[in-house]
Design an enzyme around this catalytic site. Structure first.
Site, PDB file in Angstrom:
ATOM      1  N   ASP A   1      -8.300  -7.299   1.002  1.00 29.40           N
ATOM      2  CA  ASP A   1      -6.787  -7.480   1.916  1.00 29.40           C
ATOM      3  C   ASP A   1      -8.345  -7.499   3.383  1.00 29.40           C
ATOM      4  OD1 ASP A   1      -6.865  -4.329   1.531  1.00 29.40           O
ATOM      5  OD2 ASP A   1      -5.704  -5.181   3.040  1.00 29.40           O
TER       6      ASP A   1
ATOM      7  N   CYS B   1      -6.689 -27.735  10.509  1.00 26.36           N
ATOM      8  CA  CYS B   1      -8.002 -28.464  10.751  1.00 26.36           C
ATOM      9  C   CYS B   1      -7.914 -30.321  10.693  1.00 26.36           C
ATOM     10  CB  CYS B   1      -9.007 -28.300   9.394  1.00 26.36           C
ATOM     11  SG  CYS B   1      -9.386 -27.180  10.382  1.00 26.36           S
TER      12      CYS B   1
ATOM     13  N   CYS C   1      -7.024 -27.638   5.680  1.00 22.19           N
ATOM     14  CA  CYS C   1      -5.645 -26.705   6.157  1.00 22.19           C
ATOM     15  C   CYS C   1      -5.026 -27.678   7.738  1.00 22.19           C
ATOM     16  CB  CYS C   1      -6.298 -25.223   7.053  1.00 22.19           C
ATOM     17  SG  CYS C   1      -6.681 -25.911   8.837  1.00 22.19           S
TER      18      CYS C   1
ATOM     19  N   CYS D   1     -12.323 -28.573   5.893  1.00 19.47           N
ATOM     20  CA  CYS D   1     -11.715 -27.789   5.647  1.00 19.47           C
ATOM     21  C   CYS D   1     -10.059 -28.293   5.503  1.00 19.47           C
ATOM     22  CB  CYS D   1     -11.094 -26.846   7.487  1.00 19.47           C
ATOM     23  SG  CYS D   1      -9.735 -25.357   6.672  1.00 19.47           S
TER      24      CYS D   1
ATOM     25  N   ASP E   1       0.875  -1.409  -0.009  1.00 17.80           N
ATOM     26  CA  ASP E   1       0.208  -0.274   0.094  1.00 17.80           C
ATOM     27  C   ASP E   1       0.643   1.098  -0.100  1.00 17.80           C
ATOM     28  OD1 ASP E   1       0.526   0.274   2.491  1.00 17.80           O
ATOM     29  OD2 ASP E   1      -0.718   0.126   3.560  1.00 17.80           O
TER      30      ASP E   1
ATOM     31  N   HIS F   1      -4.656 -21.319  10.385  1.00 17.02           N
ATOM     32  CA  HIS F   1      -7.015 -21.900  10.054  1.00 17.02           C
ATOM     33  C   HIS F   1      -7.395 -21.224   9.190  1.00 17.02           C
ATOM     34  CE1 HIS F   1     -11.059 -23.469   9.571  1.00 17.02           C
ATOM     35  NE2 HIS F   1     -11.288 -22.252  10.749  1.00 17.02           N
TER      36      HIS F   1
END
Lengths: 373, 373
Positions: free
Chosen positions: A268, A311, A308, A306, A95, A337
């Site tokens: 974002d 998980c 990930c 999930c 940014d 997660h």
């Protein structure tokens, strides 16, 4: 725009303005719509670059304001640029520092030239101008850099906002003039607060400049959340359809789904890691506090659907234990997660758009507000 | 000893008592000599189980005292035991809680029956006896469990230490009587403080019991570091050579090398992660403070010869930046390196023993003290 950057629309929703696309950058592709994790100080808090990649994130943000103060862009450049410094070889965005100067700094002075403020780190006086912001971002070396804009808080008088939008446009022209690197794409930012006609005028003027991408800024600065959708809907039709669109600072389910329906591609937000560090998990649209006693003996994963690392390997009981014991690993596992959850939410929307089932599969998020994270 | 446990000596050093071996457990092999990371509260602080595995660690510790207080062994058992709870499928060891009761608890009362103390968490009165410690460890389910011992601080009068060693032996007999699971190996602990003859008597008595492994405890409790080698050298010759030997709480280069020369196989210490959380790195025998200005623009890896994730992907400048910015990721990356460093130190000693070059390759660490970490 350098030929390194290209936005290709792959599919359009037949009921909304939603689209699935691919944004090409010198460091690879970003499949849109997509949530981008925030790596403020050249790291996404508590997770390694390898863990970040495993979340499915494709493009990562860093903050010019923070990196200028610490460690300074010279050190980042010395390491070979932001990608090498933080070990992230994929697409990156910085940014401009505008938002942080206006939201974080005290004792700031705004003139036509730019903004002067005291470093919250060491009190030293710092001047940030459009030219200086672009110079810093050129030095940092992200794939996408953002124009230096004025970002007034909410509420803001119409006259003040009008003057601010006009100044942001003049600053954008100076950013374009200062920008030196063809391997970086400069995005313009549409401001205008909650004044939809100001937003539309700003979008129309920016569209004339044929920039490689456009952002909608100055949302989620205190205005009622239901206004976000109105602002986005008023703005996107005036932006060139062949360029990527980025809604800055937004990462909640409903707001992302509604913005995607209005034609936004990129998002974002710091929510995934901030929630993680507070012991909270995002699970299918809800926020869970893992400290709660109900999780102490719950030996199921956070979200069985999930994929990930968290998980796939750990139970809610384990996460509850780590969070209660204030073990840092708990924050890391929750952040992994949460990042996966939001990236995957936008990835699933993308897949729905590709087979034109967005409005049916995500109807719950496109309806007007109910409880949302 | 259940047939699930076996210690095989693969090579002996021709100049010292050092040996390279393989310790088989129900959850896999431990190649010795080897440093074992400490996962006090069912996690090695700031690193995931996957990151831990990549350090080369084969066996991991957890603390009975801490886990009994939080989350309680019942919850760990509910998850399917310690391995499942913390996602570590390799060999594990729990200590007995003895050391922590004596070093961490205030208001403790010691009788022949056991120890009564107040929980530092909620003030509740807790009684830990040999039977209770073994019962908790049986419930937690590590591969190796430790006898509940009395661990007097340094200095300690000879008469007090004599009585304590005798009590520790009686407690060991009660531990053996209480132990219920054939898939867990109960190690005895040699105490005796700095009194070498008491150490020798204790070792000789314990050796009679034909336990699956033996530990040397009550070192690094305040005595001068140069005494550690003397204590170890006095003790190991009296322990059965066909059983693994574990020096508790030691993880410094010199002390490990010297203990290995005396025939010790296993070590544990919190140094790697504690240093990591303080922004310090272990690099080839030295302790570096990554906050130091000398690292701000040092774009080389911590240790170019190290294969860890941190050294393979990040520079000292990046670590310096993260530590100065108090970013948690800095602690994680340093912990990953520090754990790898100590595991790898013992692994390299192991390889040197296997080709009988231990005393030449590690001469600097076998000489009497110079600066050591």
């Amino acid at each position: 725009m350098s030929s390194s950057f290209k936005f290709q629309c792959q599919a359009c929703c037949s009921h909304t303005q939603a689209r699935a696309g691919v944004f090409s950058t010198p460091h690879g592709l970003v499949e849109t719509p997509r949530f981008m994790p925030v790596g403020t100080l050249a790291n996404v808090k508590t997770v390694t670059a390898a863990q970040l990649q495993a979340t499915g994130a494709q493009m990562v943000l860093a903050n010019t304001y923070h990196l200028h103060l610490q460690p300074g862009e010279g050190i980042v450049a010395g390491a070979g640029g932001l990608h090498r410094f933080m070990g992230w070889d994929g697409p990156m965005l910085t940014d401009s520092g505008g938002f942080q100067v206006f939201s974080l700094s005290k004792m700031r002075k705004i003139t036509e030239e730019g903004v002067t403020f005291r470093s919250p780190r060491d009190g030293r006086l710092i001047e940030l101008t459009p030219e200086r912001s672009i110079q810093i971002q050129n030095t940092l070396g992200a794939d996408v850099i953002m124009a230096f804009d004025e970002c007034p808080p909410y509420p803001c008088e119409r006259e003040v906002m009008e003057a601010s939008v006009a100044r942001t446009y003049r600053w954008l022209e100076r950013c374009i003039g200062a920008h030196q690197r063809a391997d970086q794409a400069l995005f313009g930012i549409v401001q205008g607060g909650v004044y939809l006609d100001l937003r539309q005028q700003a979008a129309a003027s920016l569209a004339q400049l044929d920039l490689p991408g456009y952002a909608i800024g100055g949302v989620s600065v205190g205005e009622p959340p239901e206004l976000i959708e109105k602002i986005v809907k008023a703005t996107t039709p005036l932006l060139p359809p062949e360029k990527p669109r980025y809604l800055m600072g937004i990462g909640t389910y409903r707001e992302m789904a509604q913005a995607i329906a209005a034609g936004v591609d990129l998002f974002d937000c710091v929510i995934p890691t901030r929630f993680g560090r507070h012991g909270a998990a995002l699970v299918q649209g809800e926020r869970w506090n893992l400290r709660n006693a109900q999780f102490r003996e719950d030996f199921t994963p956070l979200d069985a659907s999930c994929g990930c690392y968290t998980c796939q390997n750990f139970s809610r009981a384990y996460l509850c234990h780590l969070v209660r014991a204030k073990e840092i690993l708990g924050y890391t596992l929750l952040s992994i997660h949460n990042l996966t959850e939001l990236v995957s939410f936008t990835q699933r929307i993308r897949e729905a758009i590709l087979c034109d089932r967005f409005t049916t599969e995500f109807a719950q998020w496109l309806a007007p507000a109910a409880a949302s994270v």
